[in-house]
Design a protein around this motif. Sequence first.
Motif, short mmCIF file in Angstrom:
data_model
loop_
_atom_site.label_atom_id
_atom_site.label_comp_id
_atom_site.label_asym_id
_atom_site.label_seq_id
_atom_site.Cartn_x
_atom_site.Cartn_y
_atom_site.Cartn_z
N ARG A 242 27.18 85.37 34.75
CA ARG A 242 28.13 85.61 33.65
C ARG A 242 29.48 84.98 33.96
O ARG A 242 30.15 84.45 33.09
CB ARG A 242 28.31 87.12 33.44
CG ARG A 242 27.17 87.76 32.67
CD ARG A 242 27.59 89.10 32.14
NE ARG A 242 27.86 90.06 33.20
CZ ARG A 242 26.95 90.91 33.66
NH1 ARG A 242 25.75 90.96 33.16
NH2 ARG A 242 27.28 91.75 34.62
N PHE A 243 29.87 85.03 35.26
CA PHE A 243 31.16 84.49 35.64
C PHE A 243 31.18 82.98 35.46
O PHE A 243 32.17 82.41 34.98
CB PHE A 243 31.47 84.86 37.09
CG PHE A 243 32.83 84.41 37.54
CD1 PHE A 243 33.97 85.06 37.10
CD2 PHE A 243 32.96 83.33 38.39
CE1 PHE A 243 35.22 84.65 37.50
CE2 PHE A 243 34.22 82.91 38.80
CZ PHE A 243 35.34 83.57 38.35
N HIS B 84 32.14 81.55 32.22
CA HIS B 84 33.54 81.73 31.85
C HIS B 84 34.33 80.56 32.40
O HIS B 84 34.90 80.64 33.48
CB HIS B 84 34.02 83.04 32.46
CG HIS B 84 34.87 83.84 31.54
ND1 HIS B 84 36.15 83.48 31.24
CD2 HIS B 84 34.63 84.97 30.86
CE1 HIS B 84 36.66 84.36 30.41
NE2 HIS B 84 35.77 85.28 30.15
N ARG B 85 34.37 79.47 31.64
CA ARG B 85 34.96 78.24 32.19
C ARG B 85 36.43 78.40 32.54
O ARG B 85 36.90 77.87 33.55
CB ARG B 85 34.78 77.09 31.20
CG ARG B 85 33.47 76.35 31.43
CD ARG B 85 33.27 75.31 30.37
NE ARG B 85 33.16 75.94 29.05
CZ ARG B 85 33.18 75.28 27.91
NH1 ARG B 85 33.34 73.99 27.90
NH2 ARG B 85 33.06 75.92 26.76
N ALA C 187 37.91 81.07 33.57
CA ALA C 187 38.04 81.83 34.81
C ALA C 187 37.82 80.94 36.02
O ALA C 187 38.52 81.03 37.03
CB ALA C 187 37.06 83.00 34.81
N ASP D 168 40.17 88.17 33.59
CA ASP D 168 39.40 88.33 32.36
C ASP D 168 37.93 87.98 32.61
O ASP D 168 37.02 88.70 32.18
CB ASP D 168 40.00 87.42 31.28
CG ASP D 168 39.48 87.77 29.90
OD1 ASP D 168 39.49 88.96 29.55
OD2 ASP D 168 39.07 86.85 29.19
N GLY D 169 37.70 86.87 33.33
CA GLY D 169 36.34 86.45 33.65
C GLY D 169 35.63 87.48 34.51
O GLY D 169 34.48 87.83 34.28
N ASP E 83 34.57 90.48 32.45
CA ASP E 83 33.33 90.24 31.71
C ASP E 83 32.13 90.24 32.65
O ASP E 83 31.09 90.80 32.36
CB ASP E 83 33.39 88.90 30.97
CG ASP E 83 34.24 89.01 29.72
OD1 ASP E 83 34.64 90.14 29.39
OD2 ASP E 83 34.50 87.97 29.08
N ALA E 84 32.28 89.58 33.80
CA ALA E 84 31.16 89.40 34.71
C ALA E 84 30.74 90.72 35.35
O ALA E 84 29.56 90.98 35.54
CB ALA E 84 31.51 88.39 35.79
#
Lengths: 305, 317
Positions: free
Chosen positions: A19-20, A23-24, A26, A293-294, A297-298
């Motif tokens: 997931r991380f 997140h480009r 991040a 933020d990344g 989410d991750a």
Amino acid sequence: MRGPMADTAESMMALALKRFRRHRLAIAGAVVLAVLASLAATAPLIATILGLDWEAVDLLNRFAPSSAAHPLGTDELGRDLFIRLLYGGRISLLVGLTATVVAALIGTAIGLLAGFYGGRLDALLMRFTDSVIALPLLPLLIVLAAVDLDKLGLPPSLVQSQYVSLYRIIAIVALVGWTTVARLVRGAALTIRERDFVLSARGYGAGGFRIMTVHILPNLISPVIVATTLSVGNVILLESVLSFLGLGIQPPIPSWGNLLTNAQELIWTAPGLAMWPGMLIFITVIALNFLGDGLQDALDPKATD
Amino acid sequence: MSRFLLHRLLQSLVVLFLMSFVIYWLMGLMPGDPIDLMISADPKITSEDAARLRALYGLDKPITERYLNWLGAAVGGDFGFSRLYAKPVPEALLPALANTVRLLGITLFLSLLIGLPAGMAAAIRPYSKTDYTINLLAFAGISLPAFWLALLLIIVFSVFLGVLPAGGVAALGGDGFWDQAKYLVLPVANLTIASVGGHTRYMRAAMIEALRQDYIRTARAKGAGPARVVLGHALRNALIPVVTIVSLDFGFLFSGALITETVFAYPGMGKLIFDAIMGNDYNLALVALLFVTLLILIGNLLADLAYAWLDPRISYR
């Protein structure tokens, strides 16, 4: 000893990593931070290679434009701007990280106690946290930064130390920076304490301290990491604004904040001086926010795939 | 309802009381007391004179006694005299308060006017191009150091273009609307850019959460169009957390006002507090700080009321 639990943990990490990676921003943030941190860490080496000194005054070469000798030009005393920025970055990043870690420790302790014990202690600690959040923090920090340390009864060896402004700003920023971590940790601890493994630990007679540190704390790592990453940016902003106002890191030690104090005074003669220190603060903080933020989410357990 | 509010009111009073003691104590720890200042102004004062003056003004008494004396006088309406402004404290405070209310009022209005629709637009299609762009801008706004942005605005609009003043308020004799307004443009722009990112992010998160609810699916199933779903069904529920967070942010907004006012030399409460602390004007600094805290606590209480008004499911008993 690789039971089914280990596999689950690994695949959860793998999922988080997956997931991380999506997140480009991040990832870009992480790369930028790595570059900035290594530049700051190797500043003395870079200074030696370029033959520059962050303290060297050259009055015949004031406000020089960028050249081979001075990549970003010189300031009002002819000191090299590039090297001062790197040294300032050392201080700003060091203060940001240290103060955040101290704040995260305070926040974790408060949040853990509130979430684990609940009831009156929870109500009291959370009312306290809410009150701190609601206060006008910057004026309070200014008061704390202006307090005469002699009158606090601190040992003179500390008060007269060259680095006292460094210790002081770390302490006061940590004193107000713990609230985000405390709230997140409390929320997570509230749900974890009802989980079966905690109940079973209680069942075999584990005490409150053991349950908190051995059973609950390891499960709080992701919220703490996320909250801490998001706090570093705020802490760096606080440090820079206090130093800018002349209350944080004191010259001649450069920090990104106090480099801008000079720039403000010289805004009509040398407007270019204001460009770089602020740009570096901005880039660092936005990189930290993207990274946080990344990570959020991750590491969110509710996230799908 | 009334019981909950009474509880909150009491809590706010406790916070205010504790704050007043802590700040009073911190003021006593600042470098130099009033007698030191007198000595520096008049080298003929002997150490006996200084001791006599300290006793006369009660500065030799323990901190709790001094605090209670101050509190008694303050409750009776005597807030002391401002050294810096050479006026009683309230007279120095009120014009600054009016300036800050004007600055923050316009800023909050503009920031919500831009931030709320932007957050909604981002939330309607999460992870779309629009969302990505709005998010990027919001993050940039949050991460900008407000004092640096202020310097950049001065450099562009005052140093290079020369179209707007770098600081202060209306020049002597300039009482026209535009004369006054042009001094507000840069501070308002600075503070709005500094706060709009946060408002956008709050609105986006709240709207995404609201759009996930079951009643939204029901509304869509009934055939309600996208505009009706967002504005008619989701908005009101999404606004509830936003109102709370925005009101909890008053302290943060005031911190931003302090930075903005200091850089632009705008004579508001933030600059007044900063100048008072730097200029050893303890009476003024103490009362001004407590006054700002009081206003923020009142703002939080009002948010609790708004919360109940927006969400009929919440009953405060």
